[in-house]
Design a protein around this motif. Structure first.
Motif, mmCIF file in Angstrom:
data_model
loop_
_atom_site.group_PDB
_atom_site.id
_atom_site.type_symbol
_atom_site.label_atom_id
_atom_site.label_comp_id
_atom_site.label_asym_id
_atom_site.label_seq_id
_atom_site.Cartn_x
_atom_site.Cartn_y
_atom_site.Cartn_z
ATOM 1 N N PHE A 66 46.977 73.543 33.618
ATOM 2 C CA PHE A 66 46.367 72.958 32.664
ATOM 3 C C PHE A 66 47.287 71.832 31.880
ATOM 4 O O PHE A 66 47.095 70.766 31.517
ATOM 5 N N MET A 67 48.604 72.208 32.150
ATOM 6 C CA MET A 67 49.503 71.347 31.338
ATOM 7 C C MET A 67 49.683 70.084 32.209
ATOM 8 O O MET A 67 49.956 69.141 31.701
ATOM 9 N N ARG A 68 49.772 70.398 33.331
ATOM 10 C CA ARG A 68 50.144 69.087 34.518
ATOM 11 C C ARG A 68 48.972 68.181 34.479
ATOM 12 O O ARG A 68 49.043 66.892 34.225
ATOM 13 N N SER A 69 47.933 68.739 34.457
ATOM 14 C CA SER A 69 46.714 67.841 34.205
ATOM 15 C C SER A 69 46.549 67.000 32.806
ATOM 16 O O SER A 69 46.187 65.956 32.775
ATOM 17 N N LEU A 70 46.783 67.767 31.769
ATOM 18 C CA LEU A 70 46.780 67.139 30.572
ATOM 19 C C LEU A 70 48.074 66.028 30.470
ATOM 20 O O LEU A 70 47.761 64.830 29.935
ATOM 21 N N ARG A 71 49.110 66.214 31.169
ATOM 22 C CA ARG A 71 50.088 65.251 30.948
ATOM 23 C C ARG A 71 49.670 63.919 31.683
ATOM 24 O O ARG A 71 50.022 63.109 31.233
ATOM 25 N N ALA A 72 48.998 64.124 32.742
ATOM 26 C CA ALA A 72 48.536 62.870 33.379
ATOM 27 C C ALA A 72 47.606 62.266 32.734
ATOM 28 O O ALA A 72 47.542 61.234 32.435
ATOM 29 N N TYR A 73 46.683 62.924 32.087
ATOM 30 C CA TYR A 73 45.778 62.501 31.123
ATOM 31 C C TYR A 73 46.203 61.656 29.847
ATOM 32 O O TYR A 73 45.927 60.351 29.563
ATOM 33 N N LEU A 74 47.170 62.229 29.276
ATOM 34 C CA LEU A 74 47.751 61.639 27.959
ATOM 35 C C LEU A 74 48.617 60.305 28.164
ATOM 36 O O LEU A 74 48.260 59.445 27.670
ATOM 37 N N SER A 75 49.115 60.110 29.658
ATOM 38 C CA SER A 75 49.649 58.747 30.083
ATOM 39 C C SER A 75 48.736 57.907 30.029
ATOM 40 O O SER A 75 48.695 56.885 29.493
ATOM 41 N N ARG A 76 47.429 58.474 30.618
ATOM 42 C CA ARG A 76 46.463 57.319 30.691
ATOM 43 C C ARG A 76 45.683 57.109 29.312
ATOM 44 O O ARG A 76 45.566 55.770 29.257
ATOM 45 N N SER A 77 45.405 58.092 28.508
ATOM 46 C CA SER A 77 44.859 57.758 27.213
ATOM 47 C C SER A 77 45.900 56.891 26.168
ATOM 48 O O SER A 77 45.252 55.961 25.762
ATOM 49 N N GLY A 136 59.176 60.786 24.644
ATOM 50 C CA GLY A 136 60.175 59.871 24.891
ATOM 51 C C GLY A 136 60.096 58.636 23.913
ATOM 52 O O GLY A 136 59.213 58.593 23.154
ATOM 53 N N PRO A 137 61.175 57.801 23.738
ATOM 54 C CA PRO A 137 61.198 56.880 22.740
ATOM 55 C C PRO A 137 60.075 55.914 22.739
ATOM 56 O O PRO A 137 59.944 55.185 21.738
ATOM 57 N N ARG A 138 59.553 55.558 24.250
ATOM 58 C CA ARG A 138 58.650 54.526 24.312
ATOM 59 C C ARG A 138 57.208 55.191 24.439
ATOM 60 O O ARG A 138 56.323 54.444 24.793
ATOM 61 N N SER A 139 57.017 56.431 24.339
ATOM 62 C CA SER A 139 55.783 57.151 24.736
ATOM 63 C C SER A 139 55.078 57.728 23.326
ATOM 64 O O SER A 139 54.475 57.566 22.686
ATOM 65 N N LEU A 140 55.756 59.159 23.480
ATOM 66 C CA LEU A 140 55.376 59.872 22.107
ATOM 67 C C LEU A 140 56.496 60.590 21.548
ATOM 68 O O LEU A 140 57.784 61.228 22.004
ATOM 69 N N ILE A 141 56.284 60.698 20.217
ATOM 70 C CA ILE A 141 57.485 61.345 19.164
ATOM 71 C C ILE A 141 57.032 62.430 18.567
ATOM 72 O O ILE A 141 55.942 62.665 18.152
ATOM 73 N N ASP A 142 57.926 63.536 18.554
ATOM 74 C CA ASP A 142 57.546 64.679 17.997
ATOM 75 C C ASP A 142 57.793 64.284 16.408
ATOM 76 O O ASP A 142 59.060 64.261 15.993
ATOM 77 N N VAL A 143 56.888 64.122 15.432
ATOM 78 C CA VAL A 143 56.943 63.353 14.275
ATOM 79 C C VAL A 143 57.548 64.365 13.323
ATOM 80 O O VAL A 143 58.545 64.118 12.383
ATOM 81 N N GLN A 176 52.476 67.286 15.718
ATOM 82 C CA GLN A 176 51.829 65.871 15.799
ATOM 83 C C GLN A 176 52.837 65.066 16.698
ATOM 84 O O GLN A 176 53.912 64.875 16.316
ATOM 85 N N LEU A 177 52.232 64.718 17.659
ATOM 86 C CA LEU A 177 52.975 63.723 18.582
ATOM 87 C C LEU A 177 52.526 62.236 18.736
ATOM 88 O O LEU A 177 50.965 62.135 18.649
ATOM 89 N N ALA A 178 53.228 61.347 18.117
ATOM 90 C CA ALA A 178 52.696 59.847 17.990
ATOM 91 C C ALA A 178 53.291 58.982 18.744
ATOM 92 O O ALA A 178 54.431 58.930 18.952
ATOM 93 N N THR A 179 52.650 57.934 18.814
ATOM 94 C CA THR A 179 53.280 56.737 19.375
ATOM 95 C C THR A 179 54.452 56.107 18.600
ATOM 96 O O THR A 179 54.298 56.346 17.339
#
Length: 281
Positions: A142-153, A204-211, A244-247
């Motif tokens: 589940f996590m591997r599939s979700l990671r790929a989707y999060l990058s695309r979305s 990552g600093p250019r992807s998602l931040i743990d707010v 909450q993980l945000a751009t």
């Protein structure tokens, strides 16, 4: 006393309600009226759409899934979404009702947003035999599939000039700061090295931040889940597994955030407590 927001502040909350109807009986609707978040991600809603209570002032986007009485994710919004997507494109997991995504148009100072609500599988302790190992491997899939989707979305949101935020129950404590007894849980699901490595890989600093972590630095917690059993809640022996993980631009606008931990065991609305962040836009 009612806490009123400045008009430029966007309040977003995430809450695993552990059954929305049960949570409302314990005071969720009162909390909602008091805190007035503009956007709320819900997990473990656990009801068919026709049985959900009415929450005045909110549009409900809901993915109940096909497992009666289990799972179910939702997003409550003050404004109706311009698009709603159920699942993340995985035919194996999407029927379970574990991910929902909405697009919101810009209003006032608020930018256009893509918001995801996630209930990640709990998994199991892989040392406990073949069935437990199979459950752990299923969680990893589940996590591997979700990671790929999060990058695309996330990239799609960026291309459309929208900020992206995923929130919910990840069922993973990322670091030793995110659970009280890290040494005792080294071999337990939710704090295994492969789970924690995966969590780090989506940040990552250019992807998602743990707010919330960015707001609280090296402070332990704030925890968001405590077992119902014993004195775990009273002693704050908990886990921080709701995020909450945000751009980056959205994350940098956060001015305060943490867990709305109830004042007593008797006042609990769920085995989780809401994670609330204010973004000054």
């Amino acid at each position: 006393m009612k806490r009123v927001l400045n008009s430029a502040v966007l309040r977003i909350a995430s809450f695993n309600v552990n059954g929305l109807r049960a949570s409302v009986r314990r005071g969720f609707d009162v909390w909602l009226k008091d805190r007035e978040p503009e956007i709320v991600g819900l997990q473990e809603v656990r009801a068919s759409a026709d049985l959900l209570p009415t929450l005045d002032g909110y549009h409900l986007s809901y993915h109940p899934g096909s497992l009666a009485g289990r799972n179910g994710v939702a997003v409550l919004t003050k404004d109706a979404p311009v698009a709603v997507r159920l699942g993340f494109g995985n035919q194996r997991f999407d029927p379970e009702g574990r991910y929902l995504e909405v697009d919101l148009a810009p209003t006032g100072t608020r930018p256009a947003l893509t918001i995801g609500s996630l209930y990640l599988p709990k998994g199991d302790r892989p040392d406990d035999g073949p069935a437990a190992m199979a459950k752990h491997r299923r969680k990893l899939a589940f996590m591997r599939s979700l990671r790929a989707y999060l990058s695309r979305s996330r990239r799609a949101a960026q291309a459309a000039d929208r900020e992206f935020l995923i929130m919910g129950d990840f069922n993973i404590a990322h670091t030793a700061l995110d659970l009280r007894n890290d040494r005792a849980n080294q071999r337990n699901s939710g704090f295994l090295p492969d789970e924690r490595d995966w969590f780090g890989s989506i940040l990552g600093p250019r992807s998602l931040i743990d707010v919330v972590r960015s707001l609280h630095g090296d402070q332990e917690g704030p925890y968001s889940w405590w077992t119902w059993r014993g004195r775990a809640f009273d002693q704050d022996t908990g886990w921080r597994i709701d995020y909450q993980l945000a751009t980056p631009d959205l994350a940098r606008s956060a001015i305060r955030g943490g867990t709305d931990r109830e004042p007593s065991y008797e006042a609990r609305m769920s085995d989780h407590s809401p994670v609330v962040v204010d973004y000054d836009l």
